[in-house]
Structure formats: C-alpha cells, structure tokens
Design an enzyme around this catalytic site. Structure first.
Site, mmCIF file in Angstrom:
data_model
loop_
_atom_site.group_PDB
_atom_site.id
_atom_site.type_symbol
_atom_site.label_atom_id
_atom_site.label_comp_id
_atom_site.label_asym_id
_atom_site.label_seq_id
_atom_site.Cartn_x
_atom_site.Cartn_y
_atom_site.Cartn_z
ATOM 1 N N ASP A 7 57.682 43.406 35.620
ATOM 2 C CA ASP A 7 57.324 44.763 35.255
ATOM 3 C C ASP A 7 56.595 44.664 33.906
ATOM 4 O O ASP A 7 56.764 43.682 33.182
ATOM 5 C CB ASP A 7 58.625 45.573 35.133
ATOM 6 C CG ASP A 7 58.389 46.941 34.582
ATOM 7 O OD1 ASP A 7 57.577 47.671 35.153
ATOM 8 O OD2 ASP A 7 59.012 47.281 33.552
ATOM 9 N N ASP A 9 55.766 47.656 31.328
ATOM 10 C CA ASP A 9 56.308 48.502 30.263
ATOM 11 C C ASP A 9 57.821 48.282 30.141
ATOM 12 O O ASP A 9 58.561 48.533 31.082
ATOM 13 C CB ASP A 9 56.003 49.970 30.590
ATOM 14 C CG ASP A 9 56.598 50.925 29.589
ATOM 15 O OD1 ASP A 9 56.872 50.499 28.461
ATOM 16 O OD2 ASP A 9 56.800 52.098 29.933
ATOM 17 N N GLY A 44 59.553 53.367 34.615
ATOM 18 C CA GLY A 44 59.172 52.827 35.913
ATOM 19 C C GLY A 44 58.721 53.879 36.923
ATOM 20 O O GLY A 44 58.278 53.546 38.006
ATOM 21 N N SER A 114 52.176 51.448 36.302
ATOM 22 C CA SER A 114 51.154 52.069 35.447
ATOM 23 C C SER A 114 49.734 51.846 35.935
ATOM 24 O O SER A 114 49.324 50.722 36.213
ATOM 25 C CB SER A 114 51.274 51.543 34.014
ATOM 26 O OG SER A 114 50.240 52.101 33.235
ATOM 27 N N ASP A 168 63.086 46.414 33.599
ATOM 28 C CA ASP A 168 63.902 47.103 32.584
ATOM 29 C C ASP A 168 64.368 48.481 33.086
ATOM 30 O O ASP A 168 65.063 49.181 32.360
ATOM 31 C CB ASP A 168 63.107 47.313 31.285
ATOM 32 C CG ASP A 168 62.060 48.395 31.439
ATOM 33 O OD1 ASP A 168 61.300 48.346 32.423
ATOM 34 O OD2 ASP A 168 62.017 49.302 30.584
HETATM 35 P P1 B16 Z 1 50.741 55.542 33.859
HETATM 36 P P2 B16 Z 1 56.155 50.062 34.353
HETATM 37 C C1 B16 Z 1 55.564 52.655 34.119
HETATM 38 O O1 B16 Z 1 55.273 51.325 33.798
HETATM 39 C C2 B16 Z 1 56.278 53.328 32.962
HETATM 40 O O2 B16 Z 1 57.558 52.747 32.751
HETATM 41 C C3 B16 Z 1 56.468 54.792 33.277
HETATM 42 O O3 B16 Z 1 57.082 55.443 32.198
HETATM 43 C C4 B16 Z 1 55.096 55.432 33.575
HETATM 44 O O4 B16 Z 1 55.237 56.802 33.923
HETATM 45 C C5 B16 Z 1 54.439 54.665 34.720
HETATM 46 O O5 B16 Z 1 54.308 53.310 34.353
HETATM 47 C C6 B16 Z 1 53.065 55.213 35.052
HETATM 48 O O6 B16 Z 1 52.226 54.977 33.963
HETATM 49 O O7 B16 Z 1 50.806 56.993 33.534
HETATM 50 O O8 B16 Z 1 50.129 54.697 32.755
HETATM 51 O O9 B16 Z 1 50.054 55.280 35.187
HETATM 52 O O10 B16 Z 1 57.476 50.129 33.668
HETATM 53 O O11 B16 Z 1 56.233 50.184 35.863
HETATM 54 O O12 B16 Z 1 55.316 48.886 33.900
HETATM 55 MG MG MG Z 2 59.374 49.169 32.929
#
Ligand code: B16
Ligand code: MG
Length: 210
Positions: A7, A9, A44, A114, A168
């Site tokens: 992952d 973030d 996530g 993301s 996480d």
């Molecule tokens: P975006 P991960 C996730 O990243 C974040 O944890 C989550 O808070 C966010 O809403 C999601 O990405 C979408 O992000 O708006 O930049 O497309 O933890 O899956 O790496």
């Molecule tokens: Mg994450």
C-alpha cells in the site's frame, strides 16, 4: 513467496495528514463537522467513498453533481499540498528494506487506492522503482475489494498465493485476505487479528521474508 505488494499512503509515505488538511478545508467551506477521528476512517478508502463518510455529518443531501464538485475541490487542494513531498518523506526503514528485498529476489509492487499515486511516487523519488504499480487509476472497486492487489499480482506475473500484501488500513488487510494474499499489518492496522503478521517497524519485514 516471490513478491510484495505495498500500500502507498501510510506504508511507504504518510499523506494522511495532507488528505486531512484538504478534506478539512472542504468540510469547513460546507459547514460540516470533520475531525482526525473521522479522517482515520478514510484510510485506504477511495475518494468518493471518503466523501460519503464525511457527508454523514452534513445536514442536507448533495446531488451526484455537487458531490463530484466537492471531490474535485478537495483533490485540487490535495494535489497542491502533495507538491511539498520530497524523498525525505519516505517513512523510516522503507528505502533500505525495499533494496534488501529486491536483493533477495522479490518482485515489488504498489497497490494503492489513490489516483494520485504516479505524482506521489515522482515527488518522493520512487518513480520507476517498482516492478509494477496498481492504483486507483486501474480499478473499478476500491478496498476492501481485492481488485487493486489482484491486478498488482497480475502485473508482476505472480499468483496471489505467492505475494505478501503490506497495509496500514484494516480495509486494506481485508482486501488482501479476500484476494488470497498473505497480509502484513502495520501502523493503524497494527494488531488487527485478521492479518497474518503485525509489525511495528517496516524493517521487520526482513525477518518475515527470509
Ligand atoms: P486519492 P492508499 C488511499 O491511499 C488513502 O489512504 C485514502 O485516504 C484516499 O482516500 C485514497 O487513497 C484515494 O486517494 O483521492 O488520491 O485518489 O492507502 O490506498 O495508498
Ligand atoms: Mg494506506
């Protein structure tokens, strides 16, 4: 085991504080209560699903078009904040551990919800480092659906059963389990009893992946 899907973030880099600042500006503009505890529920979770969680506190209904406008408003602020990221924001132990895993012959991928993954990887100096990147741009179902990790394994040319997923977020661990991966939980998901392993420090991965 032949591969790792990480992952982004909360595992490789912490952008959760930046997500918080951007969502907070949107919530304040709309007069919706939002705090760090609610922000924790967004880990996530996809952008639109995150917005739905924030709108639980709103006093009125929003049309689909208005929701799209709010999500774009937040993402524009978030993209500006992302520009402050540098290689120094890579979380402790990550760079050394990734290099050692590669030296041990593991294939390495990103599995992130993301849609900003390409920009984030560029800002932290890891553009082109991973053998595969599966992110919010190549999926239709967000975590806890396993799609992002299953595609990551396919991109690596590996079976789910040959890969670890490092997460996480509990939703991310659930996604890993649903996809048939071996899961390693850290950070906010540390101690999650459904995960195969829980670690406090990223470097502990090296004791799991011998
Ligand atoms: P975006 P991960 C996730 O990243 C974040 O944890 C989550 O808070 C966010 O809403 C999601 O990405 C979408 O992000 O708006 O930049 O497309 O933890 O899956 O790496
Ligand atoms: Mg994450």
């Amino acid at each position: 085991m032949k591969g790792f899907i990480f992952d982004l973030d909360g595992v490789i880099v912490s952008t959760d504080g930046l997500h918080y600042l951007a969502w907070k500006q949107m919530a304040d503009k709309e007069g919706i209560y939002f705090d760090e505890k609610i922000n924790n529920r967004l880990r996530g979770v996809s952008r639109m699903a995150s917005l739905e969680i924030i709108l639980e506190r709103s006093v009125r209904e929003y049309s689909d078009e208005e929701k799209q406008t709010l999500a774009t408003y937040k993402n524009d602020i978030y993209k500006e904040l992302l520009k402050s990221l540098t290689p120094n924001d890579i979380l402790p132990g990550v760079s050394e551990t990734l290099k050692e895993l590669r030296a041990r012959g593991y294939k390495l991928a990103i599995g992130s919800s993301s849609r900003n993954t390409p920009q984030i990887l560029k800002y932290i100096g890891l553009e082109g480092f991973f053998d595969a990147v599966s992110d919010g741009n190549n999926i239709t179902n967000s975590k806890p659906d396993p799609e992002v990790f299953i595609k990551g394994a396919v991109f690596l040319g590996l079976e789910s059963s040959e890969c670890y997923v490092v997460e996480d977020a509990k939703a991310g661990v659930d996604a890993g389990i649903a996809g048939g991966f071996t899961t390693i939980a850290l950070g906010d998901a540390y101690g999650y009893d459904k995960a195969d392993f829980s670690i406090k420090h990223f470097g502990e991965i090296l004791s799991i992946a011998k």
